[in-house]
Scaffold this motif. Structure first.
Motif, short mmCIF file in Angstrom:
data_model
loop_
_atom_site.label_atom_id
_atom_site.label_comp_id
_atom_site.label_asym_id
_atom_site.label_seq_id
_atom_site.Cartn_x
_atom_site.Cartn_y
_atom_site.Cartn_z
N ALA A 153 34.56 14.81 -15.49
CA ALA A 153 34.27 14.09 -16.72
C ALA A 153 35.11 12.83 -16.81
CB ALA A 153 34.53 14.98 -17.92
N LEU A 154 34.52 11.83 -17.39
CA LEU A 154 35.20 10.56 -17.54
C LEU A 154 35.08 10.18 -19.02
CD1 LEU A 154 36.05 7.70 -16.22
CD2 LEU A 154 33.60 7.25 -16.29
N ILE B 239 31.61 11.22 -20.08
CA ILE B 239 30.50 11.08 -19.15
C ILE B 239 30.62 12.14 -18.05
CG2 ILE B 239 29.28 9.49 -17.62
CD1 ILE B 239 30.93 7.28 -19.30
N PHE B 240 29.60 12.98 -17.95
CA PHE B 240 29.59 14.04 -16.93
C PHE B 240 28.66 13.63 -15.80
CE2 PHE B 240 30.73 16.18 -20.81
CZ PHE B 240 31.73 17.06 -20.42
N GLY B 241 29.19 13.69 -14.59
CA GLY B 241 28.32 13.42 -13.45
C GLY B 241 27.62 14.70 -13.02
N LEU C 8 28.76 3.10 -13.74
CA LEU C 8 29.08 4.52 -13.75
C LEU C 8 29.76 4.88 -12.42
CD1 LEU C 8 25.87 5.78 -15.52
CD2 LEU C 8 28.20 5.70 -16.42
N PRO C 9 30.41 6.05 -12.32
CA PRO C 9 31.21 6.40 -11.13
C PRO C 9 30.44 6.31 -9.80
CG PRO C 9 31.62 7.95 -12.88
CD PRO C 9 30.54 7.06 -13.36
N ALA D 119 25.39 12.67 -17.87
CA ALA D 119 25.16 13.08 -19.25
C ALA D 119 26.24 12.45 -20.12
CB ALA D 119 25.19 14.60 -19.37
N PHE D 120 25.81 11.94 -21.26
CA PHE D 120 26.75 11.27 -22.16
C PHE D 120 26.97 12.12 -23.41
CE2 PHE D 120 24.63 8.21 -19.58
CZ PHE D 120 25.63 7.33 -19.18
#
Lengths: 277, 452
Positions: free
Chosen positions: B293-294, B285-287, B306-307, B365-366
């Protein structure tokens, strides 16, 4: 020395044996048919060696299966079964003239395997369904059955060319006695029938362990049953209705046509579980 | 012969003829061809397209689209069975007396007239020859019957009287295997079961009417594997199954094509396989803001924050065909994003394009890191209580055919006649209920031994 060399040379040796038998018959020379028999035995040994080599080669390629898995291999084995059956008959009955009617069949089967462009001689891996010891039992018994019917077909042909008149000058007058032709035709049908029966049964048992159904009316199965029925009719006509001679020979020829259709026709014209073989 | 027969007698007569057997076999052979030429169990449209409406009605009227189960085809088989049973009963009463006679008797005159009779002189006395012949016959054939008159001795031996039963064994085997088939179709079933890896099911779907059938236990598919050859052809399918009954794990076994598993009379076959939807995916997962990225693994149905600690992501499901503006993007996960104001929207994450979601340019973005490709195993499940009758029929048929075709009831007759002090004449002949040529060879061999 590889299997394909051995098997192609077998084709030519069987061709030579056929030529000797025809020559012996045409020139009325007993020695030629003796030579024909020796050549046929050599061809048979070559044929056997070829099958064994092919078996070994499949292990070397990492597939490791008996050489009974496609059209090419089955035709080569078909030749082998007719040859061994004929050798046995000639040794038992000592009538070399009947080789004239059988050796062409031995040659034709293997020649078809070698020369038909649609028949691939490549050793290919086995599909999961074919991986079973029943494969060997099923193929060997079916082809022994087919061979019995092929030889009886060869004998049945004699009914149509042997002259009725014993004093006939025709070269066909030399054929074995009517009694012996009758006996041999029947013996071969009986032999074929027993092995076709075992062949169908081993196939059914195998199908039951692979798919959970012993009979599915797949076209190959149905045609083998039709063949079986024709020969069952043959035997009932002979034993129960007293048929003999030419009229019975027609049934034997019809039976062999059914064998041919079961073997080739089904693969080319109809689809089913056996379309790979 | 009585002229007026009662109707039951006529029916009996009708069914005990060998001619009926031949006709039935001929009709069975001919009609069997139809089913190999006309498509079986096809859809209505296929027949109409190929044969037209007129022919289709005819096909339907005679069940030609499933002809091996049609009433008339089964009727033919029933006729054959009745024919076999009636014929056997009719003939067995006579054969029985031949097979089990009160006393074995033979007619010397009949043997003296046989075509295969061989006559030759031997320079030996009656007594020594008689002993020699008796030894030969009892060794090669069976118990010897002896009849002595002043100048001659007759010796007779036979074997294989029981082989006359062979043909009855063959016919019984046919009845046995057909009744096995009947029992199987009445009390058994054939069903299919597609089982995803990791799933447990206790119900299969019947082949004939697509109805569910309870197995009485559950099957869990622990693992499914498919191997391929270098050529791309399949080499092996393997499922690891566990049978669970009353909540207890009973057994765990691998099944392969040709190696089924049987439990409580129910057979489980490996028949096919396919891809099953994955139940979890590992996402990166991109913020939008921090670019960090997570990575998280999510199961279908799971949701997490989400973060930014406001937005929630929920993995809703999996589609085999994800439609994006009219394009089929193939297999895809479906997620839902719920924003802090409660507004939510769906996103698609196609497996074929892992970074697809970046194009959305949303705040997160996933990207698909990894989705385990799962399979389902296609199991064929059968119960066939008739199978042992069928197998018994198979074995009996082979034995019966062997006995019928390769064994015979053979009788040998040898008569010794004194012609001088040290010389005798021998008469050798025999009968066989089949293979007269084979018998002739055996008689000649016997003569050869006796000639010395």
């Amino acid at each position: 020395m590889n299997s394909s060399f051995l098997l192609s040379s077998t084709t030519f040796i069987y061709a030579l044996a056929t030529v000797f038998y025809i020559g012996s018959f045409a020139f009325k020379k007993q020695t030629l048919s003796k030579a024909g028999f020796i050549v046929l035995v050599i061809g048979f040994l070559d044929n056997s060696a070829g099958i064994i080599m092919r078996w070994i080669e499949s292990y070397e390629m990492g597939y490791g299966h008996a050489p009974f898995s496609n059209m090419y291999e089955s035709l080569v084995f078909f030749s082998w079964t007719i040859a061994i059956l004929y050798i046995f008959i000639e040794l038992k009955y000592k009538e070399s003239i009947i080789g004239l009617f059988v050796s062409p069949l031995v040659f034709l089967a293997i020649a078809y395997a070698s020369f038909d462009p649609n028949t691939s001689s490549k050793i290919s891996p086995l599909l999961p369904a074919l991986k079973s010891n029943w494969l060997i039992a099923h193929v060997i018994t079916c082809f022994l059955g087919y061979a019995g019917f092929a030889v009886s077909f060869g004998f049945s042909i004699m009914y149509f060319i042997k002259p009725r008149n014993p004093q006939s000058e025709s070269i066909f007058a030399k054929l074995p006695s009517w009694e012996l032709i009758d006996e041999l035709t029947y013996q071969m049908v009986v032999f074929g029938f027993l092995f076709l029966t075992i062949g169908i049964i081993t196939g059914a048992v195998w199908a039951n362990s692979a798919w959970g159904k012993y009979w599915t009316w797949d076209p190959k199965e149905t045609w083998s049953l039709i063949t079986w029925l024709i020969y069952a009719i043959f035997m009932h006509l002979r034993i129960m209705r007293g048929w003999s001679g030419k009229s019975l020979a027609y049934i034997s020829i019809l039976g062999f046509l059914a064998v041919l259709f079961t073997y080739f026709g089904v693969n080319f014209l109809l689809s089913g579980l056996h379309s790979y073989a | 012969m009585k002229k007026n027969k009662t109707i039951p007698e006529q029916i009996w007569q009708f069914f005990c003829s060998a001619r009926l057997a031949v006709y039935t076999l001929v009709i069975l052979a001919l009609t069997s061809i139809i089913g190999t030429v006309v498509l079986q169990n096809g859809a209505e449209e296929e027949y109409i397209e190929f044969y037209g409406h007129g022919w289709y009605n005819l096909i339907k009227a005679f069940d030609v689209d499933d002809m091996y189960h049609a009433w008339w085809f089964l009727g033919l088989i029933v006729i054959l069975c009745v024919n076999i049973i009636v014929c056997s009963i009719e003939r067995l009463s006579t054969t029985w007396k031949i097979i089990f006679p009160k006393k074995i008797i033979f007619n010397p005159d009949r043997f003296r007239k046989l075509k295969n009779l061989e006559i030759f002189p031997v320079k030996k006395t009656l007594l020594s020859l008689s002993l020699e012949v008796e030894k030969l016959l009892s060794k090669n054939v069976g118990p010897v019957l002896k009849e002595e008159t002043g100048k001659s001795v007759i010796l007779y031996a036979e074997k294989g009287r029981w082989t006359r039963m062979g043909v009855y064994v063959v016919h019984t085997s046919l009845i046995l295997l057909l009744s096995g088939a009947l029992i199987g179709s009445l009390f058994g079933f054939k069903a299919n079961l597609n089982l995803d890896e990791g799933k447990t099911l206790d119900t299969a779907i019947l082949v004939e009417n697509k109805k569910p059938v309870k197995l009485g236990f559950s099957i869990r598919c622990n693992d499914f594997n498919v191997k391929f050859y270098d050529t791309g052809a399949p080499e092996e399918f393997k499922s690891n199954l566990t049978i669970i009954e009353d909540g207890k794990e009973i057994l765990t076994e691998d099944i392969l094509v040709n190696h089924p598993l049987t439990y409580k009379g129910i057979n489980i076959f490996q028949s096919s396989y396919g891809s099953a939807p994955p139940d979890s995916v590992s996402l990166e997962i991109f913020g939008q803001q921090d670019k960090t990225a997570l990575i998280r693994t999510v199961k279908i149905g799971e949701e997490f924050q989400l973060p930014d600690e406001e937005t929630i992501f929920k993995l809703e499901g999996f589609l085999p065909h994800f439609d994006f503006n009219g394009h089929d993007l193939g297999q895809a996960f479906i997620g839902r994003i719920v924003e802090k104001d409660g507004k939510s929207f769906q996103i698609g994450l196609p497996l074929k394009f892992p970074t697809f979601d970046k194009m959305r340019k949303g705040s997160f973005a996933f990207v698909i890191k990894e989705a385990e490709q799962k399979h389902y195993t296609g199991l064929h499940i059968t119960k066939d209580p008739g199978i042992w009758y069928v197998y018994a029929g198979f074995i009996l048929m082979i034995i019966g055919c062997w006995v019928t075709f390769f064994m015979a009831h053979e009788s040998y007759f040898i008569e010794i006649e004194t012609t001088g002090e040290l010389s005798s004449n021998l008469y050798v002949s025999g009968t066989s209920n089949r293979n007269s040529h084979g018998l002739k060879i055996k008689i000649r061999k016997m003569c050869h031994i006796l000639k010395g």
